[in-house]
Design an enzyme around this catalytic site. Structure first.
Site, mmCIF file in Angstrom:
data_model
loop_
_atom_site.group_PDB
_atom_site.id
_atom_site.type_symbol
_atom_site.label_atom_id
_atom_site.label_comp_id
_atom_site.label_asym_id
_atom_site.label_seq_id
_atom_site.Cartn_x
_atom_site.Cartn_y
_atom_site.Cartn_z
ATOM 1 C CB SER A 15 64.122 -65.552 20.494
ATOM 2 O OG SER A 15 63.449 -64.332 20.690
ATOM 3 C CD GLU A 17 67.252 -61.935 27.722
ATOM 4 O OE1 GLU A 17 66.778 -61.306 26.751
ATOM 5 O OE2 GLU A 17 67.468 -61.411 28.835
ATOM 6 C CG ASP A 108 71.055 -51.866 33.440
ATOM 7 O OD1 ASP A 108 70.735 -50.759 32.972
ATOM 8 O OD2 ASP A 108 70.273 -52.804 33.591
ATOM 9 C CG PHE A 215 63.967 -57.582 37.438
ATOM 10 C CD1 PHE A 215 65.296 -57.195 37.525
ATOM 11 C CD2 PHE A 215 63.502 -58.066 36.222
ATOM 12 C CE1 PHE A 215 66.137 -57.276 36.429
ATOM 13 C CE2 PHE A 215 64.332 -58.151 35.122
ATOM 14 C CZ PHE A 215 65.649 -57.756 35.233
ATOM 15 C CG HIS A 265 63.263 -62.180 23.468
ATOM 16 N ND1 HIS A 265 64.298 -62.849 22.848
ATOM 17 C CD2 HIS A 265 63.769 -61.744 24.653
ATOM 18 C CE1 HIS A 265 65.389 -62.803 23.608
ATOM 19 N NE2 HIS A 265 65.083 -62.145 24.718
HETATM 20 P P1 FAD Z 1 70.481 -47.101 24.953
HETATM 21 O O1 FAD Z 1 69.641 -47.363 23.759
HETATM 22 O O2 FAD Z 1 71.865 -46.636 24.734
HETATM 23 O O3 FAD Z 1 69.663 -46.063 25.858
HETATM 24 C C1 FAD Z 1 69.998 -45.831 27.219
HETATM 25 C C2 FAD Z 1 69.375 -44.528 27.717
HETATM 26 O O4 FAD Z 1 70.087 -43.428 27.177
HETATM 27 C C3 FAD Z 1 67.921 -44.274 27.313
HETATM 28 O O5 FAD Z 1 67.322 -43.508 28.320
HETATM 29 C C4 FAD Z 1 68.033 -43.469 26.022
HETATM 30 O O6 FAD Z 1 66.887 -42.669 25.799
HETATM 31 C C5 FAD Z 1 69.293 -42.663 26.272
HETATM 32 N N1 FAD Z 1 70.127 -42.525 25.061
HETATM 33 C C6 FAD Z 1 70.340 -43.470 24.111
HETATM 34 N N2 FAD Z 1 71.218 -43.044 23.186
HETATM 35 C C7 FAD Z 1 71.593 -41.809 23.573
HETATM 36 C C8 FAD Z 1 72.495 -40.837 23.033
HETATM 37 N N3 FAD Z 1 73.173 -41.106 21.907
HETATM 38 N N4 FAD Z 1 72.648 -39.667 23.709
HETATM 39 C C9 FAD Z 1 71.962 -39.395 24.841
HETATM 40 N N5 FAD Z 1 71.080 -40.284 25.396
HETATM 41 C C10 FAD Z 1 70.903 -41.448 24.771
HETATM 42 N N6 FAD Z 1 71.426 -55.235 30.391
HETATM 43 C C11 FAD Z 1 72.615 -55.859 30.599
HETATM 44 O O7 FAD Z 1 73.435 -55.353 31.402
HETATM 45 N N7 FAD Z 1 72.930 -57.029 29.949
HETATM 46 C C12 FAD Z 1 72.086 -57.608 29.062
HETATM 47 O O8 FAD Z 1 72.404 -58.646 28.486
HETATM 48 C C13 FAD Z 1 70.818 -56.974 28.809
HETATM 49 N N8 FAD Z 1 69.944 -57.482 27.915
HETATM 50 C C14 FAD Z 1 68.767 -56.803 27.649
HETATM 51 C C15 FAD Z 1 67.908 -57.303 26.653
HETATM 52 C C16 FAD Z 1 66.712 -56.646 26.360
HETATM 53 C C17 FAD Z 1 65.817 -57.208 25.276
HETATM 54 C C18 FAD Z 1 66.366 -55.465 27.076
HETATM 55 C C19 FAD Z 1 65.071 -54.758 26.784
HETATM 56 C C20 FAD Z 1 67.228 -54.957 28.043
HETATM 57 C C21 FAD Z 1 68.431 -55.602 28.341
HETATM 58 N N9 FAD Z 1 69.340 -55.106 29.277
HETATM 59 C C22 FAD Z 1 70.532 -55.766 29.520
HETATM 60 C C23 FAD Z 1 69.045 -53.869 30.008
HETATM 61 C C24 FAD Z 1 69.647 -52.649 29.287
HETATM 62 O O9 FAD Z 1 71.048 -52.773 29.195
HETATM 63 C C25 FAD Z 1 69.289 -51.410 30.093
HETATM 64 O O10 FAD Z 1 67.931 -51.126 29.966
HETATM 65 C C26 FAD Z 1 70.150 -50.197 29.802
HETATM 66 O O11 FAD Z 1 69.911 -49.242 30.835
HETATM 67 C C27 FAD Z 1 69.849 -49.532 28.462
HETATM 68 O O12 FAD Z 1 70.366 -50.237 27.406
HETATM 69 P P2 FAD Z 1 70.009 -49.820 25.882
HETATM 70 O O13 FAD Z 1 70.808 -50.654 24.999
HETATM 71 O O14 FAD Z 1 68.545 -49.794 25.687
HETATM 72 O O15 FAD Z 1 70.581 -48.334 25.921
#
Ligand code: FAD
Length: 287
Positions: A15, A17, A108, A215, A265
């Site tokens: 895939s 991105e 983020d 980054f 990806h």
């Molecule tokens: P989560 O899985 O929610 O985790 C975030 C943090 O909180 C981690 O440290 C985790 O350990 C902790 N955590 C998770 N769940 C809980 C809970 N229930 N209670 C307490 N702590 C918890 N960013 C963007 O803004 N836009 C994008 O389109 C984007 N695309 C991405 C695509 C990929 C493949 C990747 C790897 C990253 C992408 N990011 C994007 C970056 C991402 O949004 C950041 O890394 C963000 O800080 C974490 O997102 P997450 O979904 O992994 O968060």
């Protein structure tokens, strides 16, 4: 190079991105890059979603363009500042368009808005997606072989990854990394923790050292010292940086696919050439 394409197993998933362009020129350029990359026959294209929902319309438009051009498109989605109802409306809109795949994220957080809404972590977004649209979407989530920069520990990172899978994630895409062992160790620990979904490595081609270094510091991806030294030694010679980048990232991809990674990806940064160089080196053109 091996005589058979690396990772050509029938199930290997590839895939690309994109990020949503901000200008008309960027939009035209993306249409061209999409056309070139579509010829490589990937499984889908994903489109990022800006912090705090800042690119909601741009993401939707880019997804529509890709879908209408005949490719599978997967929008990234996060809560940002949106209400639950706004997210459900967006989901239903995607469903009506014929989109069947999403990348669900916490995103983020833009400064000054932290804690503005009750839905926050990715697992909560996945719960809402499953509650409102059932099994319609294939949901990808993010995971971090070198550990999310805000995680308390390796174990807590895996714990929250597992929560996303328990909430209904179907597969995961990793943050990029340049150390294959970090990926293999992470997958091994994830399996031991009962996480059984495919974990697809995210691959960042190298085209510019300064941007990559900045980054990587922000997202917690490590550039190994030997690579830093080599990249720094090229100074402004961008051709040498690209050539070295294609070589080391190809070797990384080969190791990953030969070691059982279920696909790749690519973070394309909306560019064709860096991805196609790696793709051709891997012998994937014939897949
Ligand atoms: P989560 O899985 O929610 O985790 C975030 C943090 O909180 C981690 O440290 C985790 O350990 C902790 N955590 C998770 N769940 C809980 C809970 N229930 N209670 C307490 N702590 C918890 N960013 C963007 O803004 N836009 C994008 O389109 C984007 N695309 C991405 C695509 C990929 C493949 C990747 C790897 C990253 C992408 N990011 C994007 C970056 C991402 O949004 C950041 O890394 C963000 O800080 C974490 O997102 P997450 O979904 O992994 O968060």
């Amino acid at each position: 190079m091996s005589t058979t394409p690396a990772g050509q197993g029938a199930q290997a998933r590839f895939s690309f991105e994109f990020f949503p362009p901000k200008t008309e020129v960027g939009e035209q350029k993306l249409a061209e890059v999409h056309k070139q990359l579509a010829a490589l026959n990937p499984d889908f294209f994903s489109v990022t979603y800006g912090a705090g929902g800042s690119t909601r319309d741009g993401t939707r438009q880019a997804v529509m363009n890709i879908h209408q051009a005949g490719s599978n498109a997967a929008p990234h989605l996060s809560f940002g500042g949106s209400s639950e109802q706004e997210i459900v409306t967006l989901l239903n809109g995607y469903k009506e368009l014929g989109i069947s795949r999403l990348v669900a994220l916490r995103g983020d957080i833009p400064s000054g808005t932290g804690g503005a809404n009750s839905f926050f972590y990715a697992n909560e977004l996945i719960e809402l997606i499953r509650r409102s649209t059932g099994e319609h979407f294939h949901i990808d989530v993010a995971c971090y072989p070198e550990i999310h920069p805000k995680s308390d520990s390796f174990d807590s990172d895996l714990h929250y990854f597992k929560k996303k899978v328990q909430a209904g994630a179907d597969s995961a895409i990793t943050q990029y990394f340049y150390n294959a062992d970090a990926y293999f160790y992470y997958v091994e620990r994830a399996r031991a923790a009962g996480i059984d979904v495919p974990i697809v490595p995210g691959i960042m081609p190298i085209t510019n050292y300064t941007n990559l270094a900045r980054f990587s510091t922000n997202c917690g991806a490590e550039i190994p010292r030997w690579m830093r030294q080599r990249l720094q030694s090229f100074g402004d010679d961008s051709e040498s940086i690209k050539e070295f980048g294609a070589e080391v990232v190809t070797q990384l991809c080969e190791k990953l696919l030969e070691g059982g990674a279920p696909g790749l990806h690519f973070y394309t940064m909306n560019q064709y050439a860096p991805v196609s160089a790696i793709w051709n080196n891997l012998g994937l053109s014939s897949r």
